[in-house]
Design an enzyme around this catalytic site. Structure first.
Site, short mmCIF file in Angstrom:
data_model
loop_
_atom_site.label_atom_id
_atom_site.label_comp_id
_atom_site.label_asym_id
_atom_site.label_seq_id
_atom_site.Cartn_x
_atom_site.Cartn_y
_atom_site.Cartn_z
N PHE A 518 -4.40 -3.95 8.79
CA PHE A 518 -4.84 -4.09 10.17
C PHE A 518 -4.10 -5.17 10.92
O PHE A 518 -4.62 -5.74 11.87
CB PHE A 518 -6.34 -4.35 10.22
CG PHE A 518 -7.12 -3.12 9.94
CD1 PHE A 518 -7.17 -2.09 10.87
CD2 PHE A 518 -7.78 -2.95 8.74
CE1 PHE A 518 -7.89 -0.93 10.62
CE2 PHE A 518 -8.50 -1.80 8.48
CZ PHE A 518 -8.54 -0.79 9.42
N GLY A 519 -2.92 -5.48 10.47
CA GLY A 519 -2.16 -6.48 11.20
C GLY A 519 -1.32 -7.31 10.25
O GLY A 519 -1.44 -7.21 9.04
N PRO A 520 -0.43 -8.10 10.84
CA PRO A 520 0.49 -8.89 10.03
C PRO A 520 -0.20 -10.05 9.33
O PRO A 520 -1.24 -10.52 9.75
CB PRO A 520 1.50 -9.39 11.05
CG PRO A 520 0.76 -9.39 12.35
CD PRO A 520 -0.24 -8.29 12.27
N ASP A 632 -10.11 0.84 0.78
CA ASP A 632 -8.67 0.87 1.01
C ASP A 632 -7.94 0.19 -0.14
O ASP A 632 -7.08 -0.65 0.06
CB ASP A 632 -8.34 0.21 2.36
CG ASP A 632 -6.93 0.58 2.83
OD1 ASP A 632 -6.34 1.53 2.29
OD2 ASP A 632 -6.42 -0.10 3.74
#
Ligand SMILES: *[C@@H]1O[C@H](CO)[C@@H](O)[C@H](O)[C@H]1NC(C)=O
Ligand SMILES: *[C@@H]1O[C@H](CO)[C@@H](O)[C@H](O)[C@H]1NC(C)=O
Ligand SMILES: *[C@@H]1O[C@H](CO)[C@@H](O)[C@H](O)[C@H]1NC(C)=O
Ligand SMILES: *[C@@H]1O[C@H](CO)[C@@H](O)[C@H](O)[C@H]1NC(C)=O
Ligand SMILES: *[C@@H]1O[C@H](CO)[C@@H](O)[C@H](O)[C@H]1NC(C)=O
Ligand SMILES: *[C@@H]1O[C@H](CO)[C@@H](O)[C@H](O)[C@H]1NC(C)=O
Ligand SMILES: *[C@@H]1O[C@H](CO)[C@@H](O)[C@H](O)[C@H]1NC(C)=O
Ligand SMILES: *[C@@H]1O[C@H](CO)[C@@H](O)[C@H](O)[C@H]1NC(C)=O
Ligand SMILES: *[C@@H]1O[C@H](CO)[C@@H](O)[C@H](O)[C@H]1NC(C)=O
Ligand SMILES: *[C@@H]1O[C@H](CO)[C@@H](O)[C@H](O)[C@H]1NC(C)=O
Ligand SMILES: *[C@@H]1O[C@H](CO)[C@@H](O)[C@H](O)[C@H]1NC(C)=O
Length: 822
Positions: A518-520, A632
């Site tokens: 969901f993002g860096p 996940d």
């Protein structure tokens, strides 16, 4: 000499022991011998030891039997649990009885066999290799020595394979397992388990009388209400019923694995196995499964929260002892905030006479049921009866009272039918006192907050100055007094955005570690040189503020060596940031899918990593106070610390499965293609078994060094699962193994892992094992594994790296993470 041989033979016979190097003496107490503190006897092959022990920090000595070769001392039987002795005590045989004498030679404990004819000098006690201590008379004429007494007939809190819990129809005596008082006190506690022979079921009682759990009746093979018993590849459970007795017993197919069945201090019965790789007892199953279902788990007036098994007090009540509650000992319960005793004479009813508590399940036994016309009559009836503690009323006119303390209240989730109970409050005189103390609390906490703020700002300014000098200013002007989104205080350190910007050098590319789901993720260097991983959730991530808070509160509660620890968080406008411990070795996928780096992970290391991931996941599923589905799990979410220990990251998708539900349906599908189980990908149905599926994929990827998604066997467009299945049915499964592993690998371990992985990815989620079973399969030596059924193929028609358009799930919102390093 002849005597000795005779003994050997008899001892052999007594224990049914097949040990070869049997030496008389070490496991035997004969007439003129004794065991005193510091001395022990050991069963013939060294499994069990008998002697004196002092539990915890106490100076009390107990005579007990424990597993000799297990690192954490595991006492399975205690002789004098109610009568501890000071150190100078000894165990000996007097007049045909095994007796424990203290230093004044007075009797502390005895086998207490009364016989008309006193035995000759030929009575011996032997500690057998199954943990049974037996007392035998060798003087009888028959070839079979006479069994006088055995510890298996008198279990304390545990029973071992071959032992029994039963009822003797001739003597009307029953075996009862009674919990220890607490972990350091073997004296009989409140919880006990016994057999109810009439119904052929196990029952658990509180204070010997109040039954709060019962299994279903024995159906010929199992107690079907105990799911853990149905898995029969490790334990063989039996129920025997004949003219003399009824009993429940069990054995292990592999008798080398240490195991025990205990009535635990938690109020649950547990079947445990020793795992050498975990170096701990592994709970195979426990009943009741929910801690909240243990009688009086939260004490009087306590309310048990089914989601995380924590206790709260009813409103209007406070913990009797904060110290005990803070150490999760809730048994002393709650008392009224206002006044301990309800005064009921000379007081007029007013609006404060009762506290209202909603959404609780009601205590089991009402004392009085009456029918009234309206709620106020029910209320008055309770108010005017001094012994009434609480009442409920429903529109049909049913009015119920409780007297005495209330036990076993459970907090229900909002979706369940609301129940309201009204609990009598204390006398109103004390109300003012309560208000005063409230004010004091407010004053105190605001003072504390001020001091914290002051110190915080001061160190911030100091740090900022130092940093400026070093970097000549970053130019960002952001207040450090950021507000937390909903004003809710979460017990996780809050970091202000400014600090994070400084630490990550304004999220510079040089500090970027990778791109997570969901993002860096960035590396940040914080004051003192501490390295921290900073996950910056992108605003397009679809992770709303609620999900974010969910993640923060969740992760903060989870502590396990195979889970990444959350160190802090930040919310500022659209920025949502999580701070994790920094993992110098990045993630698992950077190693296993890299032609060179993969050589750094030999088989042993990979096996340890597989086990570590499994344990972390089992903790999320079964052992943590919450029940969490990761949703996940993939190799890029497995981070490695400096010793290459795996830690599971990214709980953003985790959801608490409320209460007992292990399956839920979601509208919003999140996850990563290739790791998603078919029922999740197509129906949005996620369960613990979806994680098990992902775990199976991870194992296969670790063995083969190839990605499930990016894998194509040239001749057929099979994915890794399809390929693995083909190799398995063609009995060529070893060919899956990556070449660089072939040298270092242990064939049987690899085969075991492949077998387990294929069990995990089976098409029908009901066929897939639970994570707790997966661990048992992985660590268990010599357990024969089931053969897997056909795995779920996530068949893909095109070789594109993106999933085809999610038409299958068009009703739902779909967020699918692309494979990529992080
Ligand atoms: C025990 O001691 C008594 C007297 O000391 C002796 O008579 C007896 O034979 C001994 N018994 C054994 C089994 O050694
Ligand atoms: C005791 O444990 C050690 C290591 O865990 C093992 O090497 C040894 O064989 C064990 N001994 C017995 C008697 O089981
Ligand atoms: C021994 O047994 C007798 C009855 O057989 C009983 O009265 C006595 O209390 C028992 N003593 C102990 C210490 O258990
Ligand atoms: C043992 O056998 C002998 C004869 O063989 C007999 O005299 C004696 O009474 C028997 N003792 C017992 C305890 O049965
Ligand atoms: C257990 O029951 C006994 C009476 O059988 C009673 O005296 C005792 O107080 C009870 N214990 C608790 C903790 O309620
Ligand atoms: C299971 O235990 C029962 C009773 O102890 C025994 O009769 C049976 O043979 C055992 N089954 C296996 C497969 O070992
Ligand atoms: C029951 O006890 C009697 C007498 O002790 C014995 O003869 C019989 O064999 C026992 N029955 C079983 C099934 O063990
Ligand atoms: C348990 O969950 C409730 C709400 O679901 C929360 O208020 C409470 O703080 C939690 N307790 C613990 C110990 O996590
Ligand atoms: C919990 O508290 C009770 C007293 O309320 C005490 O008797 C008991 O030993 C405590 N248990 C533990 C595990 O500390
Ligand atoms: C009152 O009613 C409840 C349920 O309706 C029942 O469980 C309980 O046993 C009743 N109590 C008495 C004393 O009749
Ligand atoms: C109060 O309630 C108890 C239990 O329900 C009942 O036994 C008693 O008779 C009541 N007392 C009065 C004064 O109504």
């Amino acid at each position: 000499m002849e005597m000795k041989n005779n003994h050997s033979f008899l001892v052999l016979f007594l224990c049914f022991s097949l040990g070869t190097n049997l030496s008389i003496g070490e496991d035997t107490i004969s007439m003129n011998e004794s065991v005193s503190s510091g001395q022990t006897i050991i069963s013939s092959s060294g499994t069990f030891e008998l002697g004196f022990f002092t539990p915890g920090n106490s100076f009390k000595y107990y005579l007990g039997i424990w597993y000799k070769n297990i690192s954490s001392q595991t006492v399975v039987w205690v002789a004098n649990r109610e009568t501890p002795v000071s150190d100078a005590a000894h165990l000996t045989i007097i007049q045909g009885n095994l007796v424990l004498l203290d230093k004044f030679q007075s009797l502390v404990w005895s086998t207490n066999i009364s016989r008309s004819v006193p035995p000759k000098n030929l009575v011996i006690a032997v500690l057998c290799d199954d943990g049974n201590l037996i007392l035998s008379d060798l003087s009888s004429n028959s070839s079979i020595p006479l069994l006088l007494w055995q510890s298996f007939d008198y279990p304390t809190h545990a029973f071992l394979p071959g032992g029994k819990v039963g009822y003797d129809k001739r003597t009307q005596r029953k075996q009862v397992l009674i919990s220890w008082k607490d972990l350091n006190d073997p004296s009989p506690g409140l919880f006990s388990m016994e057999l109810d022979p009439r119904r052929a079921q196990l029952v658990i009682k509180w204070n010997r009388t109040t039954q709060y759990w019962a299994s279903s009746s024995w159906n010929g093979r199992t107690f079907s209400s105990v799911p853990g018993m149905r898995l029969n590849y490790i334990f063989n459970y039996s129920y025997i019923d004949n003219e003399n007795e009824s009993y429940f017993t069990y054995s292990l197919y592999n008798s080398e694995i240490p195991s025990k069945f205990i009535m635990d201090v938690s109020g649950q019965i547990k079947q445990l196995l020793w795992s050498t790789s975990l170096d701990d007892w592994y709970p195979f199953w426990a009943q009741p499964t929910e801690q909240c279902d243990v009688y009086a788990n939260c004490g009087a007036f306590g309310v048990c929260n089914n989601v995380n098994s924590s206790c709260n007090c009813l409103s209007g009540f406070k913990a009797r002892s904060d110290a005990e509650w803070n150490s999760n000992n809730y048994s002393s319960g709650c008392v009224r905030v206002r006044d301990q005793e309800v005064q009921c004479n000379g007081i007029t009813e007013d609006k404060d006479s009762f506290w209202m508590n909603s959404i609780v399940s009601l205590p089991a036994s009402q004392d009085t049921n009456i029918t009234v016309a309206e709620a106020s009559q029910c209320r008055s009836a309770c108010f005017n009866n001094c012994s009434c503690t609480a009442y409920t009323y429903d529109v049909s006119g049913a009015c119920s009272f409780w007297t005495g303390d209330l036990f076993n209240l459970q907090q229900l989730s909002k979706t369940e039918t609301e129940k309201t109970i009204f609990v009598k409050s204390g006398s109103p005189e004390d109300q003012t006192k309560a208000k005063k103390s409230m004010k004091l609390v407010v004053l105190l906490s605001s003072t504390t907050a001020f001091i914290v703020l002051f110190i915080g700002s001061f160190s911030y300014i100091y740090y900022r100055r130092r940093r400026r000098r070093m970097t000549k200013g970053t130019g960002t002007q952001i207040s450090h007094l950021d507000k937390i989104g909903g004003g809710e205080i979460i017990d996780v350190p809050y970091f202000c955005l400014e600090t994070i910007l400084v630490a990550t050098d304004n999220f510079s590319n040089a500090n970027k570690l990778g791109q997570g789901g969901f993002g860096p993720v960035y590396k940040g260097i914080f004051p003192g040189g501490k390295e921290i991983a900073v996950k910056r959730l992108s605003s397009h991530s679809g992770q709303g503020i609620d999900e974010f808070k969910n993640e923060v509160t969740l992760i903060a509660k989870l502590q396990h060596r195979n889970l990444v620890r959350l160190l802090g968080y930040c919310i500022n406008g659209k920025e949502q940031i999580l701070l994790y411990e920094y993992m110098p070795n990045k993630s698992l996928d950077t190693f296993i899918f890299d032609g060179e780096l993969c050589k750094l992970l030999d088989w042993k290391k990979r096996y340890d990593i597989i086990l570590g991931i499994g344990r972390g996941l089992a903790y999320l599923h079964h052992d943590s106070r919450l029940r969490i589905i990761h949703r996940d799990l993939k190799t890029s979410n497995i981070l490695l610390d400096e010793d290459m220990n795996p830690k599971i990251a990214d709980f953003g998708l985790a959801r608490i499965v409320e209460g007992r539900r292990t399956e839920a349906k979601t509208e919003k599908i999140v996850g990563t293609y290739g790791y998603m189980s078919p029922e999740y990908a197509s129906d949005g149905l996620f369960s613990l078994k979806s994680d098990v599926f992902s775990f199976g994929v991870v194992i296969l990827e670790m063995i083969s060094g190839r990605k499930n998604t990016g894998f194509y066997q040239s001749e057929e467009a099979l994915n890794l699962l399809g390929y693995a299945w083909r190799m398995w049915i063609e009995e060529r499964a070893m060919q899956l193994t990556e070449k660089s592993l072939l040298e270092s690998c242990n064939r049987s371990e690899v085969m075991k892992c492949i077998n387990v992985a294929l069990l995990c990815v089976q098409e029908d989620s009901n066929d897939r094992p639970k994570m707790s079973d997966v661990i048992v399969m992985l660590v268990g030596e010599g357990t024969s594994l089931q053969r897997p059924n056909r795995p779920a193929f996530v068949i893909r028609t095109h070789a594109s790296s993106r999933p085809s358009s999610p038409s299958k799930v068009s009703n739902n919102q779909v967020t699918i993470t692309e494979e990529g390093g992080r």
